[in-house]
Design an enzyme around this catalytic site. Structure first.
Site, PDB file in Angstrom:
ATOM      1  N   HIS A   1       0.819  -1.230   0.000  1.00 23.37           N
ATOM      2  CA  HIS A   1       0.000   0.000   0.000  1.00 23.37           C
ATOM      3  C   HIS A   1       0.851   1.277   0.000  1.00 23.37           C
ATOM      4  O   HIS A   1       0.546   2.240   0.687  1.00 23.37           O
ATOM      5  CB  HIS A   1      -0.951  -0.014   1.201  1.00 23.37           C
ATOM      6  CG  HIS A   1      -0.246   0.010   2.529  1.00 23.37           C
ATOM      7  ND1 HIS A   1      -0.778  -0.542   3.665  1.00 23.37           N
ATOM      8  CD2 HIS A   1       0.954   0.520   2.898  1.00 23.37           C
ATOM      9  CE1 HIS A   1       0.054  -0.366   4.665  1.00 23.37           C
ATOM     10  NE2 HIS A   1       1.114   0.278   4.236  1.00 23.37           N
TER      11      HIS A   1
ATOM     12  N   HIS B   1      10.216  -3.956   3.599  1.00 23.91           N
ATOM     13  CA  HIS B   1      10.660  -2.560   3.507  1.00 23.91           C
ATOM     14  C   HIS B   1      11.106  -2.058   4.865  1.00 23.91           C
ATOM     15  O   HIS B   1      10.605  -2.484   5.895  1.00 23.91           O
ATOM     16  CB  HIS B   1       9.613  -1.626   2.884  1.00 23.91           C
ATOM     17  CG  HIS B   1       8.290  -1.469   3.571  1.00 23.91           C
ATOM     18  ND1 HIS B   1       7.490  -2.507   3.978  1.00 23.91           N
ATOM     19  CD2 HIS B   1       7.585  -0.327   3.887  1.00 23.91           C
ATOM     20  CE1 HIS B   1       6.362  -2.028   4.497  1.00 23.91           C
ATOM     21  NE2 HIS B   1       6.398  -0.724   4.467  1.00 23.91           N
TER      22      HIS B   1
ATOM     23  N   HIS C   1      -1.257   4.936   9.669  1.00 26.56           N
ATOM     24  CA  HIS C   1       0.145   5.358   9.776  1.00 26.56           C
ATOM     25  C   HIS C   1       0.240   6.681  10.530  1.00 26.56           C
ATOM     26  O   HIS C   1       0.582   7.712   9.946  1.00 26.56           O
ATOM     27  CB  HIS C   1       0.758   5.514   8.389  1.00 26.56           C
ATOM     28  CG  HIS C   1       0.764   4.262   7.565  1.00 26.56           C
ATOM     29  ND1 HIS C   1      -0.360   3.769   6.939  1.00 26.56           N
ATOM     30  CD2 HIS C   1       1.769   3.397   7.274  1.00 26.56           C
ATOM     31  CE1 HIS C   1      -0.042   2.661   6.272  1.00 26.56           C
ATOM     32  NE2 HIS C   1       1.237   2.406   6.465  1.00 26.56           N
TER      33      HIS C   1
ATOM     34  N   GLU D   1       4.270  -5.063   8.769  1.00 33.11           N
ATOM     35  CA  GLU D   1       2.895  -4.893   8.248  1.00 33.11           C
ATOM     36  C   GLU D   1       2.322  -6.215   7.742  1.00 33.11           C
ATOM     37  O   GLU D   1       1.098  -6.388   7.688  1.00 33.11           O
ATOM     38  CB  GLU D   1       2.880  -3.863   7.106  1.00 33.11           C
ATOM     39  CG  GLU D   1       3.083  -2.431   7.602  1.00 33.11           C
ATOM     40  CD  GLU D   1       3.084  -1.399   6.471  1.00 33.11           C
ATOM     41  OE1 GLU D   1       2.931  -0.213   6.767  1.00 33.11           O
ATOM     42  OE2 GLU D   1       3.251  -1.771   5.292  1.00 33.11           O
TER      43      GLU D   1
HETATM   44  C1  DHB Z   1       6.341   3.397   1.989  1.00 30.55           C
HETATM   45  C2  DHB Z   1       5.731   2.177   2.222  1.00 30.55           C
HETATM   46  C3  DHB Z   1       4.725   2.056   3.176  1.00 30.55           C
HETATM   47  O1  DHB Z   1       4.074   0.886   3.457  1.00 30.55           O
HETATM   48  C4  DHB Z   1       4.311   3.167   3.884  1.00 30.55           C
HETATM   49  O2  DHB Z   1       3.302   3.008   4.754  1.00 30.55           O
HETATM   50  C5  DHB Z   1       4.915   4.390   3.673  1.00 30.55           C
HETATM   51  C6  DHB Z   1       5.945   4.506   2.736  1.00 30.55           C
HETATM   52  C7  DHB Z   1       7.409   3.549   0.963  1.00 30.55           C
HETATM   53  O3  DHB Z   1       7.889   2.556   0.412  1.00 30.55           O
HETATM   54  O4  DHB Z   1       7.771   4.699   0.648  1.00 30.55           O
HETATM   55 FE    FE Z   2       2.655   1.113   5.311  1.00 32.18          FE
END
Ligand code: DHB
Ligand code: FE
Length: 456
Positions: A183, A364, A230, A411
């Site tokens: 997302h 990530h 978030h 997540e």
């Molecule tokens: C990014 C990914 C995320 O899941 C998020 O909540 C905010 C930023 C990203 O890859 O930039």
């Molecule tokens: Fe996220």
């Protein structure tokens, strides 16, 4: 509705449950407004004008004007909210409580002085205690009910035919499929700024072309959308572990860039309230949220699956999971929660088709010198195990997500909620993998995506 309500046969008693709360939402919010001195003054100066400001039902307004607490409770009021109205009128809690019993103020006070009302004969409807009588009703409520009775009688004829027609289609809600997707906010920005045809984005959006076609053929009535907030709607003031959105609609949040110009999300209050009650009764402590702004965690997956329609083509129940501040819920608990959600949805007495979505991830890390971590091999093994052996995957501890998939890879525990709601987990057939996609990168993230269909 097949909710477990063992408290319905307690005499002279209304339990304030999710259904009552939904019914009484604006009545109770109106009462809360009377905690402010200026609002009390305006209400006292012109009751009708003040009541007109609140989207209550006509019956609720009539009950307030009659100051009939039993009537207000019947229409969804709760005593702690209604007491603000009583306080505005200068009443004590004893006067308010006594007014609902059919006794005079003096009789009620004397009963309390004698040790209070006895539970003997007052535990179950039909016993012989002193709280088994008819509800004390104001003249205004009696008149209202008489009129309602007449209207009902006039409708009986046509309702009979209609009920026969609808009986043919009667049934329960069921989960038809689960959808999993990352997302990333940059995906939303690429859509909003018309950049989807840029070379960077083409391969990412290509992975969702099949999905958009599939959604057209499989648009459900309701999506139960598991995502994380978030630090958008929930700041550090309140951090619910699991929060279910029971409102009628949810506006896109302003995450600092201005609110995204995507359609507002239309909820399903009745199903959401039902799920809240049924899941809490299975010992999961959900936070019930009647005001919620939704961030990229919810809107970006909707875009990926539906494109950019002028209105989202189905209802959405937002379900927010805390994966921001530790401790966050374990994969095991998320998987068990999914099973409880499936039981809740399947006990809803309306033949709705429901999809459950798990969003966020995959690998990530958005912070510190390790930012940018991607582990494609681990992500793909996660997808394999999510499809074929989710119960085992659910045992994985948090630290493995962090070490292997980056701090924000946590997540992915949310995907286990959606997976736990699939039929095979409860002894049904294994799901069909309708689509699988993986791509690196989108911004800082590995994008993963799955569509699993329940098999009849
Ligand atoms: C990014 C990914 C995320 O899941 C998020 O909540 C905010 C930023 C990203 O890859 O930039
Ligand atoms: Fe996220």
């Amino acid at each position: 509705m097949a909710l477990d309500k063992p408290y319905l046969d307690v005499p002279g008693t209304t339990i304030f449950d999710a259904d009552q709360s939904r019914k009484g939402y604006w009545l109770n919010q109106f009462c809360m407004s009377l905690m402010r001195c200026d609002n009390r003054a305006r209400f006292k100066a012109d009751e009708d004008a003040y009541l007109a400001e609140w989207p209550m039902s006509d019956e609720q307004r009539a009950a307030v004007r009659a100051r009939d607490l039993n009537w207000m409770m019947r229409t969804g009021g709760n005593i702690y909210f209604l007491s603000k109205l009583g306080a505005t009128d200068g009443l004590s809690f004893q006067q308010m409580a006594g007014s609902m019993t059919g006794m005079t103020e003096a009789q009620y006070r004397d009963m309390m002085l004698r040790g209070g009302r006895s539970p003997e004969g007052n535990r179950v409807v039909g016993e012989h205690g002193d709280a088994q009588g008819a509800m004390a009703q104001s003249a205004a409520w009696k008149a209202w009910e008489a009129k309602a009775q007449q209207q009902l009688a006039r409708r009986v004829e046509s309702a009979h035919a209609a009920s026969q027609a609808s009986a043919a289609g009667a049934g329960h809600a069921r989960i038809t499929a689960s959808v999993y997707s990352s997302h990333v906010p940059a995906i939303g920005a690429a859509i909003d700024l018309g950049k989807t045809q840029e070379p960077y984005w083409v391969p990412m959006f290509k992975g969702f072309e099949f999905s958009k076609q599939w959604m057209k053929q499989h648009t459900p009535d309701v999506i139960f959308l598991v995502y994380n907030d978030h630090a958008t709607n929930f700041d550090l003031g309140v951090i619910p572990t699991f929060a279910i959105g029971t409102a009628a609609e949810f506006e896109p949040a302003d995450e600092g860039y201005g609110p995204r110009l995507v359609p507002k999300v239309i909820g399903h209050s009745q199903l959401a309230s039902h799920i809240a009650q049924a899941v809490i009764q299975q010992d999961f402590d959900l936070t019930i949220v009647n005001e919620l702004k939704v961030d990229h965690g919810l809107t970006v997956p909707l875009n990926l699956m539906f494109g950019t329609p002028p209105a989202w083509p189905c209802k959405v129940i937002p379900f927010a999971v805390n994966v921001v501040q530790y401790p966050v819920p374990s994969g095991r608990r998320c998987f068990a929660l999914g099973q409880a959600i499936r039981r809740a949805i399947e006990s809803y007495d309306e033949p709705l088709e429901v999809q459950i979505w798990g969003t966020g991830g995959m690998s990530h890390q958005l912070q510190g010198p390790r930012a940018g971590l991607i582990n494609a091999a681990w992500d793909n093994r996660f997808l394999d195990r999510l499809i074929a052996d989710p119960a085992d995957l659910a045992q994985m501890p948090h630290i493995d997500y962090v070490r292997e998939a980056g701090s924000e890879g946590i997540e992915l525990v949310m995907w286990l909620i959606a997976r736990g709601a699939m039929a095979d987990v409860a002894g049904g057939k294994a799901p069909k993998v309708a689509h699988r996609f993986f791509h690196v990168p989108a911004s800082n993230t590995a994008v993963g995506h799955l569509i699993l269909e329940n098999q009849a």
